[in-house]
Design a protein around this motif. Structure first.
Motif, PDB file in Angstrom:
ATOM      1  N   GLY A 158      19.809   1.966  55.307  1.00  0.00           N
ATOM      2  CA  GLY A 158      21.236   2.170  55.501  1.00  0.00           C
ATOM      3  C   GLY A 158      21.595   3.484  56.159  1.00  0.00           C
ATOM      4  O   GLY A 158      22.785   3.834  56.240  1.00  0.00           O
ATOM      5  N   LEU A 159      20.612   4.218  56.669  1.00  0.00           N
ATOM      6  CA  LEU A 159      20.858   5.562  57.199  1.00  0.00           C
ATOM      7  C   LEU A 159      21.928   5.579  58.291  1.00  0.00           C
ATOM      8  O   LEU A 159      22.885   6.360  58.230  1.00  0.00           O
ATOM      9  CB  LEU A 159      19.543   6.154  57.728  1.00  0.00           C
ATOM     10  CG  LEU A 159      19.668   7.475  58.499  1.00  0.00           C
ATOM     11  CD1 LEU A 159      20.247   8.568  57.607  1.00  0.00           C
ATOM     12  CD2 LEU A 159      18.319   7.902  59.071  1.00  0.00           C
ATOM     13  N   HIS A 160      21.801   4.726  59.300  1.00  0.00           N
ATOM     14  CA  HIS A 160      22.713   4.790  60.435  1.00  0.00           C
ATOM     15  C   HIS A 160      24.120   4.325  60.056  1.00  0.00           C
ATOM     16  O   HIS A 160      25.112   4.909  60.512  1.00  0.00           O
ATOM     17  CB  HIS A 160      22.146   3.979  61.604  1.00  0.00           C
ATOM     18  CG  HIS A 160      20.880   4.550  62.157  1.00  0.00           C
ATOM     19  ND1 HIS A 160      20.857   5.621  63.022  1.00  0.00           N
ATOM     20  CD2 HIS A 160      19.570   4.232  61.932  1.00  0.00           C
ATOM     21  CE1 HIS A 160      19.611   5.934  63.334  1.00  0.00           C
ATOM     22  NE2 HIS A 160      18.810   5.105  62.672  1.00  0.00           N
ATOM     23  N   LEU A 260      22.075   5.527  49.707  1.00  0.00           N
ATOM     24  CA  LEU A 260      23.012   6.021  50.703  1.00  0.00           C
ATOM     25  C   LEU A 260      24.318   5.228  50.716  1.00  0.00           C
ATOM     26  O   LEU A 260      25.413   5.803  50.651  1.00  0.00           O
ATOM     27  CB  LEU A 260      22.367   6.001  52.089  1.00  0.00           C
ATOM     28  CG  LEU A 260      21.224   6.993  52.325  1.00  0.00           C
ATOM     29  CD1 LEU A 260      20.699   6.872  53.753  1.00  0.00           C
ATOM     30  CD2 LEU A 260      21.662   8.421  52.049  1.00  0.00           C
ATOM     31  N   LEU A 261      24.222   3.901  50.799  1.00  0.00           N
ATOM     32  CA  LEU A 261      25.418   3.085  50.950  1.00  0.00           C
ATOM     33  C   LEU A 261      26.076   2.719  49.622  1.00  0.00           C
ATOM     34  O   LEU A 261      27.300   2.601  49.553  1.00  0.00           O
ATOM     35  CB  LEU A 261      25.085   1.808  51.729  1.00  0.00           C
ATOM     36  CG  LEU A 261      24.679   2.004  53.192  1.00  0.00           C
ATOM     37  CD1 LEU A 261      24.336   0.672  53.845  1.00  0.00           C
ATOM     38  CD2 LEU A 261      25.772   2.709  53.975  1.00  0.00           C
ATOM     39  N   ASP A 262      25.282   2.538  48.584  1.00  0.00           N
ATOM     40  CA  ASP A 262      25.835   2.036  47.319  1.00  0.00           C
ATOM     41  C   ASP A 262      26.174   3.132  46.320  1.00  0.00           C
ATOM     42  O   ASP A 262      26.954   2.889  45.392  1.00  0.00           O
ATOM     43  CB  ASP A 262      24.855   1.054  46.669  1.00  0.00           C
ATOM     44  CG  ASP A 262      24.698  -0.221  47.476  1.00  0.00           C
ATOM     45  OD1 ASP A 262      25.468  -0.391  48.444  1.00  0.00           O
ATOM     46  OD2 ASP A 262      23.815  -1.038  47.163  1.00  0.00           O
ATOM     47  N   VAL A 263      25.591   4.302  46.472  1.00  0.00           N
ATOM     48  CA  VAL A 263      25.798   5.367  45.479  1.00  0.00           C
ATOM     49  C   VAL A 263      26.473   6.587  46.100  1.00  0.00           C
ATOM     50  O   VAL A 263      27.533   7.026  45.650  1.00  0.00           O
ATOM     51  CB  VAL A 263      24.458   5.770  44.821  1.00  0.00           C
ATOM     52  CG1 VAL A 263      24.675   6.905  43.817  1.00  0.00           C
ATOM     53  CG2 VAL A 263      23.809   4.562  44.137  1.00  0.00           C
ATOM     54  N   PRO A 266      30.121   5.919  48.367  1.00  0.00           N
ATOM     55  CA  PRO A 266      31.343   5.769  47.554  1.00  0.00           C
ATOM     56  C   PRO A 266      31.763   7.068  46.868  1.00  0.00           C
ATOM     57  O   PRO A 266      32.968   7.348  46.771  1.00  0.00           O
ATOM     58  CB  PRO A 266      30.947   4.694  46.530  1.00  0.00           C
ATOM     59  CG  PRO A 266      29.851   3.931  47.181  1.00  0.00           C
ATOM     60  CD  PRO A 266      29.091   4.937  47.987  1.00  0.00           C
ATOM     61  N   LEU A 267      30.797   7.856  46.410  1.00  0.00           N
ATOM     62  CA  LEU A 267      31.143   9.122  45.777  1.00  0.00           C
ATOM     63  C   LEU A 267      31.777  10.073  46.783  1.00  0.00           C
ATOM     64  O   LEU A 267      32.772  10.754  46.484  1.00  0.00           O
ATOM     65  CB  LEU A 267      29.902   9.754  45.155  1.00  0.00           C
ATOM     66  CG  LEU A 267      30.081  11.157  44.547  1.00  0.00           C
ATOM     67  CD1 LEU A 267      31.166  11.152  43.474  1.00  0.00           C
ATOM     68  CD2 LEU A 267      28.750  11.664  43.977  1.00  0.00           C
ATOM     69  N   LEU A 268      31.235  10.131  47.990  1.00  0.00           N
ATOM     70  CA  LEU A 268      31.795  11.012  49.014  1.00  0.00           C
ATOM     71  C   LEU A 268      33.196  10.570  49.424  1.00  0.00           C
ATOM     72  O   LEU A 268      34.077  11.407  49.688  1.00  0.00           O
ATOM     73  CB  LEU A 268      30.865  11.051  50.226  1.00  0.00           C
ATOM     74  CG  LEU A 268      29.519  11.753  50.002  1.00  0.00           C
ATOM     75  CD1 LEU A 268      28.610  11.580  51.215  1.00  0.00           C
ATOM     76  CD2 LEU A 268      29.716  13.229  49.684  1.00  0.00           C
ATOM     77  N   LYS A 269      33.432   9.275  49.465  1.00  0.00           N
ATOM     78  CA  LYS A 269      34.784   8.782  49.755  1.00  0.00           C
ATOM     79  C   LYS A 269      35.752   9.238  48.669  1.00  0.00           C
ATOM     80  O   LYS A 269      36.873   9.660  48.959  1.00  0.00           O
ATOM     81  CB  LYS A 269      34.775   7.254  49.848  1.00  0.00           C
ATOM     82  CG  LYS A 269      34.180   6.718  51.142  1.00  0.00           C
ATOM     83  CD  LYS A 269      34.271   5.204  51.201  1.00  0.00           C
ATOM     84  CE  LYS A 269      33.739   4.670  52.522  1.00  0.00           C
ATOM     85  NZ  LYS A 269      33.786   3.179  52.576  1.00  0.00           N
ATOM     86  N   GLN A 270      35.319   9.146  47.427  1.00  0.00           N
ATOM     87  CA  GLN A 270      36.165   9.598  46.321  1.00  0.00           C
ATOM     88  C   GLN A 270      36.441  11.094  46.420  1.00  0.00           C
ATOM     89  O   GLN A 270      37.566  11.551  46.226  1.00  0.00           O
ATOM     90  CB  GLN A 270      35.494   9.266  44.988  1.00  0.00           C
ATOM     91  CG  GLN A 270      36.309   9.652  43.766  1.00  0.00           C
ATOM     92  CD  GLN A 270      35.568   9.390  42.471  1.00  0.00           C
ATOM     93  OE1 GLN A 270      34.383   9.039  42.467  1.00  0.00           O
ATOM     94  NE2 GLN A 270      36.260   9.555  41.348  1.00  0.00           N
TER      95      GLN A 270
END
Length: 305
Positions: A158-160, A260-263, A266-270
């Motif tokens: 999920g890096l890119h 990266l995508l699942d953990v 979402p935290l960075l969006k929050q």
């Protein structure tokens, strides 16, 4: 004479048999002692092997188990870990600054010559994206030219997509303790779109009395309200512990990793919706307590944040 000879034989035979049995018992006792020593040594060997080979990398830390009882308050509070109260409203129009580590956070890299073929093939068969890389070493050839290292790099799943989505709401900065001769060509490959606004290498890290290669965020910004660092090694953000997001280390043996995508995303969006990221990160990870448990004095942690 015959009777005497017979008598001597009868007396000698039991003595000879007795000696044989004693010798046999001595050998049995000897082997039993060796067996006991082996049994006693086995746990020590196992413990030594596991402790010497255990990685110093950070383990998942969703919640820190504190040693204090419920009746005993934590020695830390938001005000005690340098989280000031703002005098004015925060400007949420400013993008969140996200500082990303490289090795074991975004990728994992191995010297191609020392990477076992079975590990390489299993990772590729499992679907990990990978590439081979030539990079300059700090070592020199006999002619004085820089030595070239050949490296096999596996990208974290999920890096890119992670970098693409993250760049929509955050300013991305790469901060690695790796040398530029190794890290620059690697980042050129994973960031062809130049999503990183800055790239910082080992010379930008700081040495402290407790750890080397600490990543001091003050060289990036003095506004610690809207900056975070994601790193598999929590000692990297020793100077600003309540700005850090510790992540699980990535290796070629984790083809189904979803961090990266699942953990993390979402935290960075929050966090991007927070005026100050530090209270939320402190409540989630309690990093000052974690550092205290690992021998860093209470009054020293976070003195630069």
């Amino acid at each position: 004479m015959v009777e005497l000879g017979q008598s001597d034989t009868e007396v000698y035979a039991p003595k000879k048999t007795l000696h044989v049995w004693r010798a046999l018992l001595n050998w049995l006792a000897f082997f039993f002692q060796i067996f006991v020593q082996i049994i006693k040594a086995t746990p020590t060997l196992i413990n030594y092997s596991s402790s010497s080979s255990s990685s110093p990398s950070f383990e998942p830390l969703p919640v820190v188990e504190l040693s204090e009882s419920p009746e005993s308050p934590s020695p830390y509070a938001a005000s005690a870990v340098n989280i000031p109260t703002a005098d004015a409203a925060y400007d949420l129009s400013q993008k969140l600054t996200v500082v990303l580590d490289l090795d074991e956070t975004l990728v994992c890299a191995y010297e191609t010559s020392s990477l076992p073929a079975i590990v390489r093939n299993q990772a590729i068969d499992a679907g990990l994206d990978w590439f081979e890389l030539e990079c300059l070493s700090s070592d020199k050839e006999s002619e004085g030219k820089p030595k070239i290292n050949y490296v096999t790099v596996f990208e974290r799943p999920g890096l890119h997509e992670f970098l693409t989505q993250l760049s929509l709401f955050a300013d991305l900065i790469l901060f690695t303790a790796g040398l530029e001769g190794y890290a620059k060509p690697l980042v050129d490959r994973i960031d062809a779109e130049n999503r990183f606004s800055r790239r910082l290498y080992r010379p930008s890290t700081s040495s402290t009395e407790y750890r080397e290669h600490v990543k001091d965020l003050s060289c990036i910004s003095r506004n610690f309200c809207r900056i975070v660092i994601v790193d598999n090694n929590p000692f990297s953000f020793l100077l600003q512990p309540v700005n850090g997001i510790p992540c699980i280390p990535f290796s070629a043996g984790q083809p189904h990793d979803n961090q990266l995508l699942d953990v993390i995303l979402p935290l960075l969006k929050q966090l991007s919706e927070q005026g100050d990221v530090r209270p939320l990160l402190y409540e989630k990870f309690h990093m000052p307590e974690w550092f205290h448990k690992h021998g860093i004095p209470n009054g020293w942690v976070g003195t630069h944040g």
